[in-house]
Design a protein around this motif. Structure first.
Motif, mmCIF file in Angstrom:
data_model
loop_
_atom_site.group_PDB
_atom_site.id
_atom_site.type_symbol
_atom_site.label_atom_id
_atom_site.label_comp_id
_atom_site.label_asym_id
_atom_site.label_seq_id
_atom_site.Cartn_x
_atom_site.Cartn_y
_atom_site.Cartn_z
ATOM 1 N N GLU A 318 28.501 -32.194 6.990
ATOM 2 C CA GLU A 318 26.971 -32.736 7.266
ATOM 3 C C GLU A 318 26.008 -31.438 6.656
ATOM 4 O O GLU A 318 25.102 -31.755 6.201
ATOM 5 C CB GLU A 318 26.876 -33.485 8.229
ATOM 6 C CG GLU A 318 27.339 -34.891 8.550
ATOM 7 C CD GLU A 318 26.961 -35.741 7.447
ATOM 8 O OE1 GLU A 318 25.688 -36.178 7.512
ATOM 9 O OE2 GLU A 318 27.738 -36.010 6.552
ATOM 10 N N GLU A 319 26.320 -30.333 7.448
ATOM 11 C CA GLU A 319 25.469 -29.217 7.035
ATOM 12 C C GLU A 319 25.465 -28.931 5.425
ATOM 13 O O GLU A 319 24.449 -28.842 5.023
ATOM 14 C CB GLU A 319 26.039 -28.202 7.885
ATOM 15 C CG GLU A 319 25.521 -28.166 9.311
ATOM 16 C CD GLU A 319 26.260 -26.955 10.136
ATOM 17 O OE1 GLU A 319 25.833 -26.638 11.266
ATOM 18 O OE2 GLU A 319 27.187 -26.140 9.509
ATOM 19 N N THR A 320 26.815 -28.845 5.000
ATOM 20 C CA THR A 320 26.763 -28.555 3.507
ATOM 21 C C THR A 320 26.125 -29.566 2.674
ATOM 22 O O THR A 320 25.454 -29.216 1.784
ATOM 23 C CB THR A 320 28.236 -28.429 3.287
ATOM 24 O OG1 THR A 320 28.817 -27.694 4.068
ATOM 25 C CG2 THR A 320 28.581 -28.256 1.889
ATOM 26 N N LYS A 321 26.418 -30.918 3.279
ATOM 27 C CA LYS A 321 25.800 -31.803 2.341
ATOM 28 C C LYS A 321 23.941 -31.916 2.320
ATOM 29 O O LYS A 321 23.348 -31.857 1.387
ATOM 30 C CB LYS A 321 26.091 -33.294 2.846
ATOM 31 C CG LYS A 321 27.413 -34.025 2.495
ATOM 32 C CD LYS A 321 27.454 -35.389 3.230
ATOM 33 C CE LYS A 321 28.918 -35.742 3.127
ATOM 34 N NZ LYS A 321 29.016 -37.072 3.938
ATOM 35 N N GLN A 322 23.817 -31.529 3.473
ATOM 36 C CA GLN A 322 22.262 -31.328 3.461
ATOM 37 C C GLN A 322 21.497 -30.176 2.784
ATOM 38 O O GLN A 322 20.602 -30.282 2.442
ATOM 39 C CB GLN A 322 21.787 -30.988 5.318
ATOM 40 C CG GLN A 322 20.285 -31.078 5.443
ATOM 41 C CD GLN A 322 19.664 -32.419 5.046
ATOM 42 O OE1 GLN A 322 20.254 -33.464 4.948
ATOM 43 N NE2 GLN A 322 18.274 -32.279 4.907
ATOM 44 N N MET A 323 22.292 -28.883 2.771
ATOM 45 C CA MET A 323 22.016 -27.890 2.032
ATOM 46 C C MET A 323 21.935 -28.156 0.665
ATOM 47 O O MET A 323 21.126 -27.941 -0.290
ATOM 48 C CB MET A 323 22.519 -26.677 2.362
ATOM 49 C CG MET A 323 22.786 -26.133 3.771
ATOM 50 S SD MET A 323 20.868 -25.742 4.211
ATOM 51 C CE MET A 323 20.581 -24.338 3.024
ATOM 52 N N LEU A 324 22.874 -28.873 0.017
ATOM 53 C CA LEU A 324 23.184 -29.396 -1.312
ATOM 54 C C LEU A 324 22.211 -30.453 -1.761
ATOM 55 O O LEU A 324 21.472 -30.390 -2.889
ATOM 56 C CB LEU A 324 24.413 -29.879 -1.613
ATOM 57 C CG LEU A 324 25.681 -28.841 -1.419
ATOM 58 C CD1 LEU A 324 27.148 -29.531 -1.722
ATOM 59 C CD2 LEU A 324 25.564 -27.465 -2.411
ATOM 60 N N ARG A 325 21.842 -31.321 -0.768
ATOM 61 C CA ARG A 325 20.805 -32.368 -0.877
ATOM 62 C C ARG A 325 19.479 -31.863 -1.301
ATOM 63 O O ARG A 325 18.681 -32.494 -2.079
ATOM 64 C CB ARG A 325 20.796 -33.389 0.320
ATOM 65 C CG ARG A 325 20.409 -34.807 0.130
ATOM 66 C CD ARG A 325 20.427 -35.399 1.416
ATOM 67 N NE ARG A 325 21.464 -35.883 1.639
ATOM 68 C CZ ARG A 325 22.205 -35.643 2.919
ATOM 69 N NH1 ARG A 325 21.617 -35.271 3.934
ATOM 70 N NH2 ARG A 325 23.460 -36.128 2.908
ATOM 71 N N MET A 326 19.247 -30.695 -0.802
ATOM 72 C CA MET A 326 17.715 -30.128 -1.039
ATOM 73 C C MET A 326 17.628 -29.283 -2.382
ATOM 74 O O MET A 326 16.444 -29.117 -2.715
ATOM 75 C CB MET A 326 17.302 -28.995 -0.020
ATOM 76 C CG MET A 326 17.176 -29.667 1.346
ATOM 77 S SD MET A 326 16.520 -28.521 2.966
ATOM 78 C CE MET A 326 17.784 -27.556 3.120
ATOM 79 N N ILE A 327 18.784 -28.950 -3.056
ATOM 80 C CA ILE A 327 18.842 -28.277 -4.181
ATOM 81 C C ILE A 327 17.973 -28.975 -5.451
ATOM 82 O O ILE A 327 17.210 -27.956 -6.091
ATOM 83 C CB ILE A 327 20.321 -27.772 -4.628
ATOM 84 C CG1 ILE A 327 21.026 -26.815 -3.628
ATOM 85 C CG2 ILE A 327 20.203 -27.464 -6.287
ATOM 86 C CD1 ILE A 327 22.275 -26.549 -4.358
ATOM 87 N N PRO A 328 17.996 -30.252 -5.584
ATOM 88 C CA PRO A 328 17.225 -30.905 -6.553
ATOM 89 C C PRO A 328 15.772 -30.669 -6.326
ATOM 90 O O PRO A 328 14.973 -30.404 -7.285
ATOM 91 C CB PRO A 328 17.567 -32.214 -6.323
ATOM 92 C CG PRO A 328 18.888 -32.350 -6.067
ATOM 93 C CD PRO A 328 18.926 -31.380 -5.059
ATOM 94 N N THR A 491 13.462 -18.375 -2.708
ATOM 95 C CA THR A 491 14.144 -18.494 -3.898
ATOM 96 C C THR A 491 13.486 -19.241 -5.011
ATOM 97 O O THR A 491 13.720 -18.679 -6.285
ATOM 98 C CB THR A 491 15.683 -19.043 -3.758
ATOM 99 O OG1 THR A 491 16.409 -18.382 -2.656
ATOM 100 C CG2 THR A 491 16.483 -19.252 -5.090
ATOM 101 N N SER A 492 12.591 -20.018 -4.672
ATOM 102 C CA SER A 492 11.938 -20.837 -5.493
ATOM 103 C C SER A 492 11.085 -19.643 -6.353
ATOM 104 O O SER A 492 10.780 -19.834 -7.518
ATOM 105 C CB SER A 492 11.075 -21.845 -5.018
ATOM 106 O OG SER A 492 10.228 -22.494 -5.690
ATOM 107 N N LEU A 493 10.366 -18.867 -5.763
ATOM 108 C CA LEU A 493 9.364 -18.036 -5.926
ATOM 109 C C LEU A 493 10.340 -17.237 -6.805
ATOM 110 O O LEU A 493 9.344 -16.575 -7.973
ATOM 111 C CB LEU A 493 8.621 -17.547 -5.155
ATOM 112 C CG LEU A 493 7.469 -18.257 -4.364
ATOM 113 C CD1 LEU A 493 7.152 -17.540 -2.911
ATOM 114 C CD2 LEU A 493 6.517 -18.454 -5.039
#
Length: 579
Positions: A318-328, A491-493
């Motif tokens: 679930e932690e991994t899913k959440q971090m990947l979910r935020m990438i888009p 990272t975005s910046l």
């Protein structure tokens, strides 16, 4: 790692200490002992962190705001080369927090990672001050801009060595200092959680207060007094800020390192890939913890092997899913971050071509960035004090609007900014042509304040997008990956600055080779920055469509969205009990 002392499960009092006074979020002191709310944390501890950030931002922006002018005037670099050197360095500054977050979460903890990185940061600043102060470490003064001696390899090595040492240091401080501040509030205590909701707004306020000083006082000193003093003051300021942070050490709460978030995520992905042929069972007992869906769930399906790289807990999945979910969502912030990179590069170079004198006082071009800061400060206060209260009546959301809605407003503002910037530059070029200043590159008879709208709107956009971005990635990150979540916004910046370098080089090359007129030259009066900004406006419009698409499919982390309602009920209940 939670303390063995759980206040609600123990007696009311022991040895004169109320167990309800202990924090419930697992925070400890530096020796690993559970901490009491009355002794550590809260706004008392945060005050040291916030004051540090004011001085640190003063130091960082004291270097970055005017860097392009040092590169062009003192190191004799061209516009495109200098702008790319600035954005490449700033990009590195914002990318290194990923490494800092890894070290903090996996090994040293936030406090010690921050302290060590601060020492590296200060050493880089000190070396940079030396490089601009000693005559042997910079090229000789050049009265004729067309015939200047370039910096030697040694001079460039010292200067860029200092800049990138500084970048490594900020990698350890940036992702951890804001998280250390947020850690001072206990999520399990309603009043502290309420304070945490406004923490990020006031955190940004402190950042831009330090930035305002850098963009006004420091850039004036650099332009009119000297670079040695202009860089020496922020270096001294950084040293003071580190001392202030260390003085507050007895009052901090600390989260225990929970292991590398990268390793946790890698184990889930590897385990799922190695078991890609394993069917998802219908019996929940076949999972390592409980039933889930989707491909990554295969990582927690029980097989013969129980190694960490073959069997992961549902929590890890679930932690991994959440971090990947935020990438888009992260990807949708790259283009606005590219726009922010223009403030310290092309916007400043534009300012050098305009009239800047008011009486005997000459406005430093980089000081217009101070209006970004002022606009940001005003908008954050208005947003926190008025906008949220008005919107809460309609939406019933304690934040007024959702974090993604707030980010969306910022994305739209970036379209408007680049349209205005393009129109303003087109007007500046027409006036330059009318006065015969195209070939000479002379000063255009227009006030530098014609650039004010694009700077002010950039601050307004920051109040929506940048504040919401930091809060979004912190809130939506799993509890064990908060530092990594915070590094997403940085990272975005970083990526935005690298995209800026890529676009500037590519557009300059294409228009030079295949166009009738090169868009970006050393002589801005003979350039076409108006076309370049129009291109950015189109890019922002396309990015807005991408942002809407990504947010449509994003699902907020359940406990975060629900926690707002829970907080409201808890606060209501506590106020009723007090009556």
């Amino acid at each position: 790692m939670h303390s063995s002392i759980t206040p609600r499960s123990m007696g009311v009092e022991e040895g004169g200490v109320l167990h309800g006074d202990y924090t419930e979020d697992g925070t400890v002191d530096l020796k690993g002992n559970p901490v009491r709310r009355s002794k550590r944390g809260g706004w008392k501890a945060c005050s040291f962190v916030v004051v540090y950030e004011v001085f640190e931002r003063m130091a960082y922006y004291g270097i970055s705001s005017n860097l392009i002018l040092y590169l062009t005037r003192k190191l004799h670099q061209g516009t495109v080369t200098a702008a790319n050197n600035v954005t490449n360095w700033v990009g590195t500054i914002w990318m290194t927090p990923i490494l800092g977050a890894y070290v903090a979460d996996a090994h040293l903890g936030r406090y010690w990672t921050f302290v060590i990185a601060s020492g590296i940061y200060l050493s880089g600043m000190s070396l940079l001050t030396l490089s601009v102060s000693l005559p042997g470490l910079r090229p000789p003064h050049c009265p004729d801009p067309k015939n200047c001696k370039k910096a030697s390899t040694l001079q460039l090595a010292v200067f860029y060595g200092a800049l990138y040492t500084l970048a490594v240091g900020t990698g350890g401080t940036k992702p951890n200092i804001s998280t250390i501040g947020a850690d001072q509030f206990d999520e399990f205590e309603p009043k502290e959680k309420a304070h945490k909701l406004s923490f990020f707004n006031w955190w940004m306020f402190s950042i831009f207060f330090g930035t305002l000083f850098a963009n006004t006082v420091l850039v004036y000193i650099q332009d009119n007094v000297g670079w040695a003093l202009g860089y020496g003051l922020p270096t001294a300021g950084l040293a003071v800020s580190i001392l202030i942070f260390l003085v507050g050490s007895p009052f901090y709460r600390h989260k225990v390192p929970s292991g590398s978030p990268f390793t946790r995520m890698a184990r889930v992905i590897v385990a799922a890939l190695r078991k890609w042929r394993v069917p998802i069972p219908t019996d929940p007992k076949e999972f390592y913890e409980l039933d889930l869906e989707e491909f990554l769930n295969k990582a927690c399906v029980k097989t013969d092997s129980t190694t960490p790289w073959m069997l992961c807990s549902v929590t890890q999945v679930e932690e991994t899913k959440q971090m990947l979910r935020m990438i888009p969502i992260l990807m949708a912030t790259f283009i606005p971050s590219t726009m922010i990179a223009q403030i310290g590069t092309l916007f400043v170079k534009q300012g050098t071509t305009l009239q800047r004198r008011i009486g005997d006082f000459e406005i430093p071009p980089a000081s217009l960035a101070g209006f970004v800061t002022i606009s940001m400060l005003v908008c954050v206060v208005l947003y926190d004090r008025y906008f949220v209260k008005i919107m809460k009546r309609w939406t019933k959301n304690p934040r007024g609007i959702t974090l993604l809605q707030r980010m969306g407003i910022g994305v739209v503002l970036h379209i408007l900014i680049m349209v205005i910037a393009s129109l303003t530059e087109n007007y500046r070029l027409r006036v330059a042509k009318d006065h015969g200043l195209v070939e000479s590159g002379g000063q255009v008879p227009l006030s530098i304040f014609i650039l004010l709208p694009q700077f002010v709107l950039m601050g307004t956009a920051d109040a929506f997008l940048e504040v919401a971005k930091i809060e979004f990635f912190y809130d939506q990150a799993p509890e064990m990956m908060k530092s990594l979540g915070t590094s997403y916004s940085m990272t975005s910046l970083g990526v935005g600055n690298f995209i800026s370098s890529f676009l500037l080089s590519t557009v300059s090359h294409i228009t030079r080779k295949h166009g009738r007129h090169e868009w970006i030259l050393n002589n801005l009066n003979a350039s076409h920055l108006d076309y370049y900004y129009a291109f950015f406006a189109i890019l922002n419009f396309l990015n807005f469509g991408f942002f809407l698409l990504m947010t449509k499919f994003y699902v907020y982390k359940a406990e975060v969205s629900e926690s707002m309602e829970v907080l409201r009920q808890e606060l209501k209940g506590s106020s009723l009990r007090s009556e």
